[in-house]
Structures are given as structure tokens and as C-alpha cells.
Design a protein around this motif. Structure first.
Motif, PDB file in Angstrom:
ATOM      1  N   ARG A  16       0.850  -1.189   0.000  1.00 52.83           N
ATOM      2  CA  ARG A  16       0.000   0.000   0.000  1.00 52.83           C
ATOM      3  C   ARG A  16       0.891   1.246   0.000  1.00 52.83           C
ATOM      4  O   ARG A  16       1.922   1.272   0.674  1.00 52.83           O
ATOM      5  CB  ARG A  16      -0.918   0.015   1.215  1.00 52.83           C
ATOM      6  CG  ARG A  16      -1.762  -1.232   1.312  1.00 52.83           C
ATOM      7  CD  ARG A  16      -3.235  -1.128   1.146  1.00 52.83           C
ATOM      8  NE  ARG A  16      -3.839   0.157   1.021  1.00 52.83           N
ATOM      9  CZ  ARG A  16      -4.678   0.457   0.011  1.00 52.83           C
ATOM     10  NH1 ARG A  16      -4.953  -0.421  -0.930  1.00 52.83           N
ATOM     11  NH2 ARG A  16      -5.247   1.648  -0.036  1.00 52.83           N
ATOM     12  N   SER A  17       0.497   2.245  -0.739  1.00 50.82           N
ATOM     13  CA  SER A  17       1.319   3.451  -0.878  1.00 50.82           C
ATOM     14  C   SER A  17       1.568   4.143   0.465  1.00 50.82           C
ATOM     15  O   SER A  17       2.664   4.663   0.689  1.00 50.82           O
ATOM     16  CB  SER A  17       0.677   4.427  -1.869  1.00 50.82           C
ATOM     17  OG  SER A  17      -0.613   4.805  -1.447  1.00 50.82           O
ATOM     18  N   ASN A  39      10.046   6.521  -2.289  1.00 50.78           N
ATOM     19  CA  ASN A  39       9.029   7.564  -2.285  1.00 50.78           C
ATOM     20  C   ASN A  39       9.754   8.900  -2.170  1.00 50.78           C
ATOM     21  O   ASN A  39      10.323   9.229  -1.127  1.00 50.78           O
ATOM     22  CB  ASN A  39       8.063   7.376  -1.117  1.00 50.78           C
ATOM     23  CG  ASN A  39       6.978   8.435  -1.075  1.00 50.78           C
ATOM     24  OD1 ASN A  39       7.050   9.465  -1.725  1.00 50.78           O
ATOM     25  ND2 ASN A  39       5.954   8.179  -0.280  1.00 50.78           N
ATOM     26  N   ARG A  99       3.423   2.378 -10.816  1.00 45.41           N
ATOM     27  CA  ARG A  99       2.123   3.045 -10.802  1.00 45.41           C
ATOM     28  C   ARG A  99       1.473   2.777  -9.454  1.00 45.41           C
ATOM     29  O   ARG A  99       1.835   1.835  -8.747  1.00 45.41           O
ATOM     30  CB  ARG A  99       1.227   2.571 -11.943  1.00 45.41           C
ATOM     31  CG  ARG A  99       0.728   1.138 -11.777  1.00 45.41           C
ATOM     32  CD  ARG A  99      -0.122   0.706 -12.943  1.00 45.41           C
ATOM     33  NE  ARG A  99      -0.631  -0.650 -12.753  1.00 45.41           N
ATOM     34  CZ  ARG A  99      -1.283  -1.331 -13.677  1.00 45.41           C
ATOM     35  NH1 ARG A  99      -1.486  -0.797 -14.872  1.00 45.41           N
ATOM     36  NH2 ARG A  99      -1.727  -2.539 -13.431  1.00 45.41           N
ATOM     37  N   VAL A 100       0.518   3.617  -9.113  1.00 50.24           N
ATOM     38  CA  VAL A 100      -0.296   3.400  -7.928  1.00 50.24           C
ATOM     39  C   VAL A 100      -1.701   3.105  -8.430  1.00 50.24           C
ATOM     40  O   VAL A 100      -2.295   3.901  -9.155  1.00 50.24           O
ATOM     41  CB  VAL A 100      -0.281   4.610  -6.980  1.00 50.24           C
ATOM     42  CG1 VAL A 100      -1.184   4.352  -5.784  1.00 50.24           C
ATOM     43  CG2 VAL A 100       1.139   4.918  -6.526  1.00 50.24           C
ATOM     44  N   VAL A 105       0.980   0.300  -4.583  1.00 43.52           N
ATOM     45  CA  VAL A 105       2.129   0.567  -5.446  1.00 43.52           C
ATOM     46  C   VAL A 105       2.423  -0.697  -6.222  1.00 43.52           C
ATOM     47  O   VAL A 105       2.565  -1.788  -5.645  1.00 43.52           O
ATOM     48  CB  VAL A 105       3.374   0.978  -4.619  1.00 43.52           C
ATOM     49  CG1 VAL A 105       4.590   1.155  -5.520  1.00 43.52           C
ATOM     50  CG2 VAL A 105       3.090   2.233  -3.815  1.00 43.52           C
TER      51      VAL A 105
END
Length: 109
Positions: A16-17, A39, A99-100, A105
Motif C-alpha cells: 500500500r502506498s 518515495n 504506478r499506484v 504501489v
């Protein structure tokens, strides 16, 4: 690089982002590939997690802006394009599209 929207077979979920805080590095392994996800200012980048100089995990190193520094011999790389920025790096890192998707992610291998 343009990636067809229906090309989902090679996208791999990482995490998860929100679990990769800004300025942090996340390590993952897929199909015997060591991947580092970075990030930087809310934008995610992915490279090989192995330094090109000697076997060291870049995810154990330091990230400052767009530069990751290897924890072993201080080689530095640009996470945007994998370019080697300081010796003893012996070449660029392999980079992967990121990409998200619905908060996850994903990296294209």
C-alpha cells in the motif's frame, strides 16, 4: 514510456502506498529479483535493489532527494533513471515503471 492500460500481466503489487513514507525505501522480491521502491515527494520510483559495485541492498542505504547511497561503499545512484553518480558504482541500476493502482504501489517487471 507509454504502457497499454490493458497490459496487467507484468504489474506486480508491492505494498500500500501509505506504507512507504516520503523519503523512505521499501524492499521487495519478485521472481528472484530484488527491487527497491523509493518515495520521493510523493512520487514512487523503482530500481534493482542490488548495488552495481558489490552485493549490497540499496534499501539498507540512505535516500536524499532523488539519490540513493549504498550502505557498503557509498556508491550513489539517481532513482529516476538509475544513473551512477559516484564511484565505486560500476554502472547504472535497472529501473522499473511504477504506478499506484487503488492505493497499491505496483511495479512492472
Amino acid at each position: 514510456m507509454s504502457i497499454p492500460a490493458d497490459d496487467t500481466a507484468s504489474w506486480r503489487p508491492i505494498t500500500r502506498s501509505e506504507l512507504i513514507p516520503e523519503g523512505e525505501i521499501f524492499a521487495a522480491t519478485f521472481e528472484d529479483r530484488e527491487i527497491a521502491v523509493y518515495n520521493v515527494n510523493g512520487i514512487f520510483y523503482a530500481t534493482s535493489n542490488i548495488c552495481t559495485h558489490a552485493f549490497a541492498l540499496l534499501s539498507d542505504g540512505w535516500l536524499e532527494d532523488f539519490v540513493v547511497e549504498c550502505p557498503l561503499h557509498n556508491a550513489r545512484f539517481d532513482v529516476r533513471d538509475g544513473a551512477a553518480l559516484a564511484s565505486p558504482a560500476e554502472g547504472a541500476l535497472q529501473c522499473f515503471p511504477v504506478r499506484v493502482n487503488d492505493g497499491v504501489v505496483e511495479v512492472r517487471l
